[in-house]
Scaffold this active site. Structure first.
Site, PDB file in Angstrom:
ATOM      1  N   HIS A 137       0.844  -1.198   0.000  1.00  0.00           N
ATOM      2  CA  HIS A 137       0.000   0.000   0.000  1.00  0.00           C
ATOM      3  C   HIS A 137       0.872   1.238   0.000  1.00  0.00           C
ATOM      4  O   HIS A 137       1.915   1.247   0.650  1.00  0.00           O
ATOM      5  CB  HIS A 137      -0.940   0.010   1.217  1.00  0.00           C
ATOM      6  N   ASP A 179      -8.011  -5.310  -0.756  1.00  0.00           N
ATOM      7  CA  ASP A 179      -8.419  -6.170  -1.868  1.00  0.00           C
ATOM      8  C   ASP A 179      -8.149  -7.653  -1.636  1.00  0.00           C
ATOM      9  O   ASP A 179      -8.731  -8.496  -2.309  1.00  0.00           O
ATOM     10  CB  ASP A 179      -7.699  -5.741  -3.155  1.00  0.00           C
TER      11      ASP A 179
HETATM   12  N1  ACO Z   1       4.007  -7.773  -4.582  1.00  0.00           N
HETATM   13  C1  ACO Z   1       5.347  -7.823  -4.699  1.00  0.00           C
HETATM   14  N2  ACO Z   1       6.136  -6.744  -4.573  1.00  0.00           N
HETATM   15  C2  ACO Z   1       5.537  -5.577  -4.310  1.00  0.00           C
HETATM   16  C3  ACO Z   1       4.155  -5.462  -4.163  1.00  0.00           C
HETATM   17  C4  ACO Z   1       3.378  -6.622  -4.312  1.00  0.00           C
HETATM   18  N3  ACO Z   1       2.055  -6.566  -4.196  1.00  0.00           N
HETATM   19  N4  ACO Z   1       3.836  -4.187  -3.902  1.00  0.00           N
HETATM   20  C5  ACO Z   1       4.985  -3.511  -3.880  1.00  0.00           C
HETATM   21  N5  ACO Z   1       6.017  -4.349  -4.122  1.00  0.00           N
HETATM   22  C6  ACO Z   1       7.427  -3.996  -4.194  1.00  0.00           C
HETATM   23  C7  ACO Z   1       7.721  -3.315  -5.519  1.00  0.00           C
HETATM   24  O1  ACO Z   1       8.048  -4.214  -6.541  1.00  0.00           O
HETATM   25  C8  ACO Z   1       8.854  -2.409  -5.121  1.00  0.00           C
HETATM   26  O2  ACO Z   1      10.021  -3.181  -5.038  1.00  0.00           O
HETATM   27  P1  ACO Z   1      11.453  -2.613  -5.514  1.00  0.00           P
HETATM   28  O3  ACO Z   1      11.689  -1.430  -4.617  1.00  0.00           O
HETATM   29  O4  ACO Z   1      12.368  -3.757  -5.329  1.00  0.00           O
HETATM   30  O5  ACO Z   1      11.251  -2.200  -6.952  1.00  0.00           O
HETATM   31  C9  ACO Z   1       8.503  -1.978  -3.704  1.00  0.00           C
HETATM   32  O6  ACO Z   1       7.692  -3.030  -3.186  1.00  0.00           O
HETATM   33  C10 ACO Z   1       7.727  -0.662  -3.668  1.00  0.00           C
HETATM   34  O7  ACO Z   1       6.551  -0.816  -4.479  1.00  0.00           O
HETATM   35  P2  ACO Z   1       5.870   0.315  -5.307  1.00  0.00           P
HETATM   36  O8  ACO Z   1       5.082  -0.299  -6.429  1.00  0.00           O
HETATM   37  O9  ACO Z   1       6.850   1.387  -5.662  1.00  0.00           O
HETATM   38  O10 ACO Z   1       4.888   0.907  -4.205  1.00  0.00           O
HETATM   39  P3  ACO Z   1       3.757   1.951  -4.489  1.00  0.00           P
HETATM   40  O11 ACO Z   1       3.549   2.702  -3.244  1.00  0.00           O
HETATM   41  O12 ACO Z   1       4.048   2.718  -5.717  1.00  0.00           O
HETATM   42  O13 ACO Z   1       2.517   1.016  -4.846  1.00  0.00           O
HETATM   43  C11 ACO Z   1       0.745  -0.454  -4.708  1.00  0.00           C
HETATM   44  C12 ACO Z   1       1.521   0.651  -3.991  1.00  0.00           C
HETATM   45  C13 ACO Z   1       0.321   0.025  -6.102  1.00  0.00           C
HETATM   46  C14 ACO Z   1      -0.495  -0.762  -3.900  1.00  0.00           C
HETATM   47  C15 ACO Z   1       1.651  -1.714  -4.811  1.00  0.00           C
HETATM   48  O14 ACO Z   1       1.938  -2.192  -3.525  1.00  0.00           O
HETATM   49  C16 ACO Z   1       1.010  -2.807  -5.671  1.00  0.00           C
HETATM   50  O15 ACO Z   1       1.151  -2.776  -6.885  1.00  0.00           O
HETATM   51  N6  ACO Z   1       0.286  -3.769  -5.041  1.00  0.00           N
HETATM   52  C17 ACO Z   1      -0.399  -4.804  -5.803  1.00  0.00           C
HETATM   53  C18 ACO Z   1      -1.687  -4.270  -6.384  1.00  0.00           C
HETATM   54  C19 ACO Z   1      -2.744  -4.035  -5.346  1.00  0.00           C
HETATM   55  O16 ACO Z   1      -2.977  -4.849  -4.459  1.00  0.00           O
HETATM   56  N7  ACO Z   1      -3.424  -2.888  -5.452  1.00  0.00           N
HETATM   57  C20 ACO Z   1      -4.503  -2.514  -4.541  1.00  0.00           C
HETATM   58  C21 ACO Z   1      -4.051  -1.438  -3.600  1.00  0.00           C
HETATM   59  S1  ACO Z   1      -5.305  -1.021  -2.437  1.00  0.00           S
HETATM   60  C22 ACO Z   1      -6.443  -0.201  -3.357  1.00  0.00           C
HETATM   61  O17 ACO Z   1      -6.153   0.530  -4.242  1.00  0.00           O
HETATM   62  C23 ACO Z   1      -7.821  -0.432  -3.090  1.00  0.00           C
END
Ligand code: ACO
Length: 371
Positions: free
Chosen positions: A257, A308
């Site tokens: 998140h 989610d």
């Molecule tokens: N699975 C594996 N790795 C992850 C995940 C995940 N779900 N989420 C983040 N990471 C990792 C990224 O790959 C990144 O790693 P790195 O630094 O080695 O490149 C690090 O954690 C930071 O992630 P970001 O994507 O930069 O975090 P951001 O704050 O931009 O994104 C988000 C948040 C979009 C929710 C992200 O965690 C994600 O894509 N999760 C999966 C999709 C999801 O569940 N979305 C629903 C969110 S809740 C909602 O909107 C209702």
């Protein structure tokens, strides 16, 4: 100029609709834990729009007002039958049908308080009618008209299945709707606010928000969680599947998140609901697999489940088609979008940030024949 990728940590507006402070989510100051336990979804909508809880009489009147405008113009239902029904995702159908609602509302562009109040009621009441009608139409069935004697969650399940739902299902859906209703300046809410800050109409704001919610990094994640659970299929395959995905840097849907780093306060409610519902349906494997995934992702990556993750097995247990999970999110979140749109109108200024230019320096014009 300095930039913040994804606007992380940027405070883009003031708002009194909801807050996330020290990992605690409140709707206008009421802790989500209390609301999940005690409030009906209709009470929460009232709270978000009026900034206070209704008394008994106000709640009864509000429910009546909602149910009176829940029917969708017949022309829109007829149009839905002409969509390429087996190819269209319900979120795309919802986006299109909500846009069409504006065509049948002569006050769509009217900006007064009264007109916006009516549009708010219609949008809130008609999204469930659209989602359920689309689901039935694509199964070759007739849409079921909303009933004025049923509450919001019960009506949704009634219109979806054509029969009165049981109490457990109604309570579970109602709680899920409460938990999804608002969430500060999430991507779809921000989208809605940007749209109406141009003084565009409420329908446009909601259409824009539906488009943003549809993406897998936001509301679209719940459907993909169920896809992943179905692909894994049973407990023994959880560990190899998740470890392989993580080693390939594949994002595990339903985890992580932007704001919560110590856990999403909504997830624990959905986890418990998932435990109870999967046991009632005799399919505890969906909960057990989810818990195992949760353990692995938490241990390996330090990432916690978001709203989610467990909502997927909750909706599956309610017998809901998997591609309707995100539309149900919209059916709930439209309450928060509307609250934010009304707040934006009250104290509006165009939202127009800047971009740091990274293209080439000034270039000499090259005539077409010389390129
Ligand atoms: N699975 C594996 N790795 C992850 C995940 C995940 N779900 N989420 C983040 N990471 C990792 C990224 O790959 C990144 O790693 P790195 O630094 O080695 O490149 C690090 O954690 C930071 O992630 P970001 O994507 O930069 O975090 P951001 O704050 O931009 O994104 C988000 C948040 C979009 C929710 C992200 O965690 C994600 O894509 N999760 C999966 C999709 C999801 O569940 N979305 C629903 C969110 S809740 C909602 O909107 C209702």
């Amino acid at each position: 100029m300095s930039t913040t990728k994804g606007l992380e940590g940027v405070v883009a507006t003031t708002s009194s609709v909801s807050s996330i402070i020290d990992g605690v989510l409140t709707y206008h100051g009421y802790n989500i834990d209390d609301l999940a336990e005690h409030a009906s979804f209709e009470e929460v909508i009232y709270l978000l729009w009026n900034h206070r809880l209704p008394n008994k009489e106000e709640l009864t009147t509000f429910k009546k007002e909602l149910s009176e405008v829940s029917a969708v113009p017949k022309e829109i239902l007829d149009q839905m039958k002409s969509y390429p029904i087996d190819k269209v995702h319900p979120m795309a159908a919802l986006r299109t049908a909500v846009s069409q609602l504006a065509l049948f509302d002569e006050d769509a562009d009217e900006m007064g308080e009264e007109a916006n109040g009516q549009k708010a009621l219609k949008l809130q009441a008609q999204l469930p009618t659209i989602v359920t009608a689309f689901s039935r139409i694509r199964q070759g069935k007739d849409p079921v008209a909303p009933r004025t004697d049923l509450g919001y969650a019960a009506n949704f399940l009634y219109m979806l299945n054509g029969e009165e739902p049981d109490e457990i299902s109604v309570e579970a859906l109602d709680k899920a709707l409460v938990l999804h209703a608002d969430h500060e300046l999430n991507a779809s809410t921000f989208t809605a606010r940007v749209c109406v800050a141009t003084l565009s109409d409420m329908y446009s704001g909601i259409v824009a928000a539906i488009g943003a919610l549809k993406g897998p990094l936001h509301g679209g994640a719940n459907e993909r969680v169920m896809k992943m659970l179905s692909e894994i299929g049973d407990m023994e395959k959880v560990e190899p599947y998740i470890k392989d995905a993580l080693s390939r840097k594949v994002k595990i849907m339903g985890f992580g998140h932007r704001v919560y780093k110590n856990g999403d306060p909504r997830a624990k409610h959905l986890r418990e609901m998932s435990r109870q519902l999967t046991s009632i349906t005799g399919e505890p494997k969906w909960y057990d697999m989810s818990v195992k995934i949760d353990e692995i992702v938490t241990n390996e990556k330090g990432l916690l489940p978001n709203v989610d993750f467990y909502s997927a097995s909750v909706y599956h247990s309610l017998g809901i088609e998997h591609d309707l999970f995100t539309p149900i999110f919209a059916v709930s979140r439209v309450s928060g979008w509307i609250a934010h749109i009304l707040e934006q109108y009250e104290n509006n200024r165009l939202i127009r940030p800047r971009a740091e230019y990274t293209g080439p320096d000034r270039q000499a014009w090259v005539p077409l024949e010389n390129r």
